[in-house]
Design a protein around this motif. Structure first.
Motif: not given
Length: 496
Positions: A247-254, A259-263, A281-284
């Motif tokens: 999941c983390a590797n996929f989300l890196k692509k976006h 740099r903000n993400i909601c789960l 540091k994949i997202y801030d």
């Protein structure tokens, strides 16, 4: 003077049914069915049960059904079978709401103008896992991830293989247990090979049984004392790590979009993923609401349709605002005497995590304290972790991660001082599910934690939900008293 206009939102789903009330300015009340029926993950089975819960909500708010001007109803498992609904004798033409949009709505209090949104859960009319982008008021689907490993199906099926044979229970209560068990295991190359070989079957709902998968993984259908089985612990560890990394590797692509993400969705309770996105540091900024699961569907529906409505997470359940009439000295003395306290304060927190209003609390100064609160008081399995509550300004002294975690949705690696002074809240992988506290969040507990610090103790308390295993979190004063008696805790404090 013009009367207030009230909004009622109803979520059916196949577990964790709930209702929410708001006016045109703010969320007023959120009621989860399980808290009233005392049946964990309960769902509405007929519309009379909806009427009964709505009546409780109206009485709590001191309003009438005639005051309700707008109704939302989930499409998923809608027992009204359409938009025309009758609630307590009044007819409404309801707006039918989308499962994923409702989940997305629970994230709006993050106030991100631009962000990535991952919605991952066990399934609905909208599928299982989707990726969305949000820019201002515009939200659009970017990727359908239903066939990827990082859905709720995968976790539920693995839990069904080793934790709980009944699929419905495995996909609700079993998943959290699986994550707790994972810390006891190690990566197993053969298990990883089997996961990849059987990925399609693992990422499928199994309503009957998982006997074929158990055979593929050389497992016996034995669910007793799973924490004593090294192979099952390795399966839990390897499967959990595989899901998180994929999941983390996929989300890196976006993260180039934002740099903000909601789960959102049930999988947003995966604190390992949530923390990894920040630690690496994949997202801030990573936002997870306190009610990301299906129990937040009714609340999310209101926020999705009315984004400007104020939502003051997380104390939106029943109860009264706590007053200042409490004996801090007595509470401190009980804690210092290593008593386990059943704690009932103000309005109940919503969602899956106890956040200091409906909690068992105690000093985390020994492993024996963890055993008492988890195994003896709550009656849970010995591998289940105990969370921590700490003032935010002291996080850096006791943990390597220093980000805010007000809803207990991240884990942090414990520093040596924490392992020494507060071993009860340090899990077997040296991490802790942390709730950070500011004064305005809970002045009473905040002051108690400061008193511990003044006495050269860690300003940390064990914090776990006010329930015994199999029961929902206590909601009313009566629930708290009954839970206290069941649990055999040492003291009950009711701050109302």
């Amino acid at each position: 003077m013009e009367k207030k206009k009230y909004i009622l939102s109803i979520s059916f789903c196949y577990h964790d049914s709930a209702i929410t009330f708001s006016d045109e300015k703010k969320i007023l009340l959120h009621l989860e069915l399980e808290r009233i029926t005392r049946k964990k993950h309960d769902r509405f089975r007929n519309v009379k049960e909806v009427d009964d819960l709505v009546k409780i909500g109206l009485e709590t708010l001191h309003i009438k059904i005639e005051d309700v001007k707008k109704v939302f109803v989930t499409k998923w498992n809608n027992l009204y079978e359409g938009s025309e609904v009758n609630i307590l004798g009044k007819n409404f033409y309801a707006t039918l709401t989308s499962h994923h949009k409702n989940h997305i709505g629970t994230s709006f209090p993050a106030n991100f103008k631009k962000c990535v949104i991952l919605c991952s859960d066990g399934g609905s009319e909208d599928g299982y896992t989707k990726l969305y982008y949000k820019d201002g008021k515009k939200i659009w689907l970017v990727a359908n991830l239903d066939d990827e490993v990082f859905t709720g199906k995968f976790y539920g099926t693995v839990a069904q293989m080793i934790i709980e044979p009944k699929g419905s229970v495995a996909h609700t209560s079993g998943v959290g247990k699986l994550m707790g068990l994972s810390s006891f295991g190690k990566e197993n190359k053969e298990v990883k090979r089997l996961i990849k070989k059987n990925i399609r079957e693992l990422n499928t709902l199994h309503f009957k049984d998982v006997s074929k998968l158990q055979e593929s993984f050389h497992l016996k259908a034995n669910y007793e004392k799973v924490w004593e089985d090294s192979y099952k612990k390795d399966i839990a560890y390897t499967a959990h790590k595989y899901w998180v990394n994929e999941c983390a590797n996929f989300l890196k692509k976006h993260n180039s979009f934002s740099r903000n993400i909601c789960l959102v969705g049930g999988c947003a309770l995966n604190i390992s993923l949530n923390s990894k996105l920040l630690d690496e540091k994949i997202y801030d900024h990573v936002y997870v609401s306190p009610i990301s699961t299906d129990s937040g569907q009714s609340l999310g529906a209101i926020l999705y349709h009315y984004p400007k409505i104020k939502c003051d997470y997380p104390y939106l359940g029943r109860g009264y605002e706590a007053n200042e009439l409490y004996d801090k000295k007595e509470i401190i003395n009980d804690l210092l005497s290593n008593k386990i306290i059943a704690w009932y304060q103000g309005r109940s927190e919503i969602g899956a995590r106890a956040l200091g209003h409906r909690s068992f609390l105690g000093l985390p100064n020994s492993i024996q304290m963890r055993k008492r609160i988890s195994e003896q008081i709550k009656g849970r399995e010995p591998y289940r972790p105990v969370a921590a509550i700490i003032p935010y300004e002291f996080v850096h002294e006791y943990f390597y991660q220093t980000y805010n975690s007000p809803y207990m949705t991240f884990c942090a690696k414990a520093k040596p001082i924490t392992q020494n002074l507060a071993p009860a809240i340090v899990h077997y992988d040296k991490t802790t599910r942390v709730q950070t506290l500011n004064y305005q969040d809970n002045p009473i507990l905040y002051e108690i934690l400061l008193e511990l610090k003044k006495k050269n103790l860690a300003p940390i308390l064990m914090n776990t939900s006010l329930n015994v295993m199999g029961d929902p979190i206590a909601d009313t004063e009566k629930d708290a008293i009954e839970t206290y008696k069941k649990s055999k805790a040492d003291a009950l404090y009711m701050i109302v």
